[in-house]
Motif scaffolding. Structure first.
Motif, PDB file in Angstrom:
ATOM      1  N   GLU A 171       0.599  -1.141   0.544  1.00  0.00           N
ATOM      2  CA  GLU A 171      -0.202   0.288   0.082  1.00  0.00           C
ATOM      3  C   GLU A 171       0.761   1.360  -0.465  1.00  0.00           C
ATOM      4  N   ALA A 172       1.777   0.916   0.449  1.00  0.00           N
ATOM      5  CA  ALA A 172       2.664   2.193   0.581  1.00  0.00           C
ATOM      6  C   ALA A 172       3.515   2.687  -0.645  1.00  0.00           C
ATOM      7  N   LEU A 173       3.861   1.460  -1.706  1.00  0.00           N
ATOM      8  CA  LEU A 173       3.978   1.479  -2.978  1.00  0.00           C
ATOM      9  C   LEU A 173       3.347   2.095  -3.413  1.00  0.00           C
ATOM     10  N   LYS A 174       1.814   1.830  -3.916  1.00  0.00           N
ATOM     11  CA  LYS A 174       1.078   2.632  -4.158  1.00  0.00           C
ATOM     12  C   LYS A 174       0.575   4.087  -4.449  1.00  0.00           C
ATOM     13  N   GLN A 175       1.382   4.276  -2.561  1.00  0.00           N
ATOM     14  CA  GLN A 175       1.442   6.171  -2.596  1.00  0.00           C
ATOM     15  C   GLN A 175       2.525   6.716  -2.365  1.00  0.00           C
ATOM     16  N   VAL A 178       7.938   5.424  -0.818  1.00  0.00           N
ATOM     17  CA  VAL A 178       8.788   4.214  -1.001  1.00  0.00           C
ATOM     18  C   VAL A 178      10.031   4.085   0.679  1.00  0.00           C
ATOM     19  N   ASP A 179      10.525   4.866   0.774  1.00  0.00           N
ATOM     20  CA  ASP A 179      11.261   4.786   2.055  1.00  0.00           C
ATOM     21  C   ASP A 179      10.056   4.162   2.988  1.00  0.00           C
ATOM     22  N   SER A 192      16.377  -5.210   1.880  1.00  0.00           N
ATOM     23  CA  SER A 192      16.762  -3.932   1.975  1.00  0.00           C
ATOM     24  C   SER A 192      16.398  -3.124   0.131  1.00  0.00           C
ATOM     25  N   TRP A 193      16.465  -3.188  -0.616  1.00  0.00           N
ATOM     26  CA  TRP A 193      15.146  -2.892  -2.330  1.00  0.00           C
ATOM     27  C   TRP A 193      14.090  -3.696  -2.444  1.00  0.00           C
ATOM     28  N   ILE A 194      13.789  -2.750  -3.287  1.00  0.00           N
ATOM     29  CA  ILE A 194      12.930  -3.264  -3.856  1.00  0.00           C
ATOM     30  C   ILE A 194      12.602  -3.415  -5.409  1.00  0.00           C
TER      31      ILE A 194
END
Length: 194
Positions: A171-175, A178-179, A192-194
């Motif tokens: 959900e954070a990625l959708k918004q 990223v951090d 530690s990476w996406i």
């Protein structure tokens, strides 16, 4: 006529209070210092060298919880204990003696249970990023753990179980946060990476 009704009401209320509390008991149950079970009252700290340190008389707080078929339940805590490892005890006083039914972490919630025995949900901090909720229920003879749930914290906020935290990261990625997503995935999954 009013005097008769007032006297009759007082007699009925007195009789009801006598029946409700039982013979020889008060309506305000108390757990005296001398009645605190020995397994609670005799706790002493052990130093790093293994020697018994001087014991200080703890300041126990007793709070009446419920009435059971066998007696009265009290929650006992040591008010001098201020660390995260402080304990609470559920004590049942029956027939002139008191026994410890359950010892658990002092961070807890009580919920209504069967027969006057409450459901107890506790929280234990495992680390700065993990904690555990445990649920204890009365089974008719003793308390048993019926649920255990590991939860995660990110930046001091609980995001829930591993699955709930992964959902929060997505959900954070959708918004476009990223951090936040990276912090969640790092703390929960070690990524530690996406």
């Amino acid at each position: 006529m009013n005097k008769v009704l007032t006297l009759l009401s007082a007699l009925i209320a007195g009789f009801a209070a006598l029946i409700w509390t039982g013979a020889g008991e008060t309506s305000d149950p108390v757990l005296a210092d001398r009645e605190i079970p020995a397994d609670i009252a005799s706790r002493c700290a052990v130093s790093a060298t293994g020697e018994l340190e001087v014991c200080h008389q703890p300041e126990f707080t007793r709070r009446w919880v419920a009435r059971t078929a066998r007696g009265d339940l009290f929650m006992v805590t040591n008010e001098l204990c201020q660390s995260s490892s402080c304990r609470a005890w559920l004590v049942e006083k029956a027939g002139g003696s008191a026994v410890t039914l359950l010892a658990f972490d002092r961070s807890f919630q009580l919920q209504e249970g069967a027969g006057g025995y409450p459901l107890i949900e506790t929280y234990s901090e495992i680390s700065s990023t993990q904690g555990a909720y445990s649920r204890f229920e009365w089974n008719g003879a003793s308390y048993a753990r019926t649920a255990n749930r590991l939860v995660y914290q990110v930046d001091g906020r609980e995001c829930g179980t591993r699955e709930e935290c992964n959902t929060a990261a997505h959900e954070a990625l959708k918004q476009h946060q990223v951090d936040r997503a990276v912090k969640i995935l790092e703390n929960v999954n070690g990524v530690s990476w996406i």
